[in-house]
Structure formats: structure tokens, C-alpha cells
Motif scaffolding. Sequence first.
Motif, PDB file in Angstrom:
ATOM      1  N   GLN A 140       7.860   0.786   3.885  1.00 42.49           N
ATOM      2  CA  GLN A 140       6.649   0.621   4.695  1.00 42.49           C
ATOM      3  C   GLN A 140       6.974   0.064   6.072  1.00 42.49           C
ATOM      4  N   ARG A 166      -3.135   5.329  11.757  1.00 41.07           N
ATOM      5  CA  ARG A 166      -2.216   5.330  10.610  1.00 41.07           C
ATOM      6  C   ARG A 166      -1.471   4.006  10.512  1.00 41.07           C
ATOM      7  N   LEU A 170      -1.735   1.465   7.315  1.00 37.73           N
ATOM      8  CA  LEU A 170      -0.541   1.146   6.544  1.00 37.73           C
ATOM      9  C   LEU A 170      -0.341  -0.360   6.428  1.00 37.73           C
ATOM     10  N   THR A 173      -2.520  -1.300   3.602  1.00 35.31           N
ATOM     11  CA  THR A 173      -1.940  -0.886   2.331  1.00 35.31           C
ATOM     12  C   THR A 173      -0.769  -1.784   1.940  1.00 35.31           C
TER      13      THR A 173
END
Length: 252
Positions: A140, A166, A170, A173
Motif C-alpha cells: 500500500q 485514489r 487508499l 483503506t
Amino acid sequence: MTRQLEDTAEPSPIGAGRLAGIDRRSAIDAVRLRIGMAISLGLLKPGERLPDQEDVALGLSVSPITARRALASLAEQGVVVRRRGRAGGTFVADEPPQSVLAELSASPAESQAVNRLVDRRLLFECAVTHYATLNATAEQLDELERLTRDMAESSDWSDYHQADERFHQLVGTASGLGTAVEVYHETLTELYAYFIPYPIELLHKSNCDHVALVAALRAGDVEGAVEVSRKHVDILHRTMFMGLTEGGASSG
């Protein structure tokens, strides 16, 4: 992925029911407002070429048909002009009608509602950044770094916005906060619906925050990472359209 929703089915980005007191606008009128305000504020210059129609849709997080109809309406009113041929495209008119631009402005209620939405994101951003510092995987972190390079290499506001979205999704996430991440992503989506085009030079400057954030995440510096995120979001109070009308000129 290109969104295929008709504008009649697409949620109105300006005037959503979740923000009390805000003026209600159709998706098409919201796009007209966002482009018109960018022109009025000098963020889009006379003669400047807009991204291709589909890129405008992606950059403003709307469906292609909404972008097409909004641009067609602005062209009919002389705010933008369309040219055919190899060097063609959609361009900001050399002298957009000031009477039309005056109508394309955010109301005080809209500005106040967006300020509240910025505050909501600020709380979420600090939380997800804290836990992303603790939980982000090497993969990541590598992807976040790649996205900062994409933003640095972006040539227009549409490309930048897509990579920016994005990136922040992320980070959410990577926090590993479960269903709370979904609420954070929903808040991002709501706020992105208000962004207006910015000169790419200002967006590249904003990307320095992303670079600093990735460095803090890699170092496991929770306090430093949260402070980068806090400042990155807090500045939206002064640099989104409600602040720009008072003379500000920075990226969102």
C-alpha cells in the motif's frame, strides 16, 4: 472506470439532501457552476483548452452524459467554444459573457454547508491517517508513492483529480478501520463533488503534502502524518470556492 449513469439518475452533487440548508441543483447545473466559477476566478483562462469531454466527466466525478450536456449548455451561452479538427476541442471563450458568469456562483448557504463538510472530512482524515501509519502494508505504501508520482506528472486538473481521489481512498483503506472506512469514502465523494478546476501548477504544489504524508507513513511517524493530513484538509476552508471568492488562490 467510466461511469455510465444518466444525469437524471445521478445524485445531484450540489444540493445533496445530506447537507442541510444548501441550494438544490441538478447535476448538469452543478457542473456548469463549477466550470463557470473556475473561469470567473481566473483558474481557467480565456482560450484555455478543457480536457476531453470524458476526462471532464472523470475529473469532476460525474457521468459522461452530464458533462456533455453541461458543456453544450455553456457553449450555447458563449462561456466556452467548441472547435473541430486536429487542434479542436472545448476552449474557454476569449470574452465569456459576464452576465452568465454572474449567475454561476455559489450561494452563502452552499459555502456554509461545504465548510461543514470540510470539518467532517478533517475529523475522518486525522483518524484514518493515524491508523494508516500503524497498519499500512508495504504494498500500500508503494502504491501511495506511485500515485504521488502520477500527480506530479499530471498535465491537467482532470488527471490530477483522478489520482488524488485514489490516493485518499487508499489511505482510508490502509487504516484497516473496517466499515468506518466506507463512511470516510462517502465523505470524500461528497466533498469531491464541490471541487472546481485548478491550474495544474497549484495542484502540483498541493501534491507536496501527499509526498510528505507518504514519508511520514513509511517512518511510522503518527504525529507527523496526522499533522500533514490535518493541514492538507484544513486549508480547504480557505481554498475551495467559498474562500476563493474572497481572494484566495490555492489548490484544494
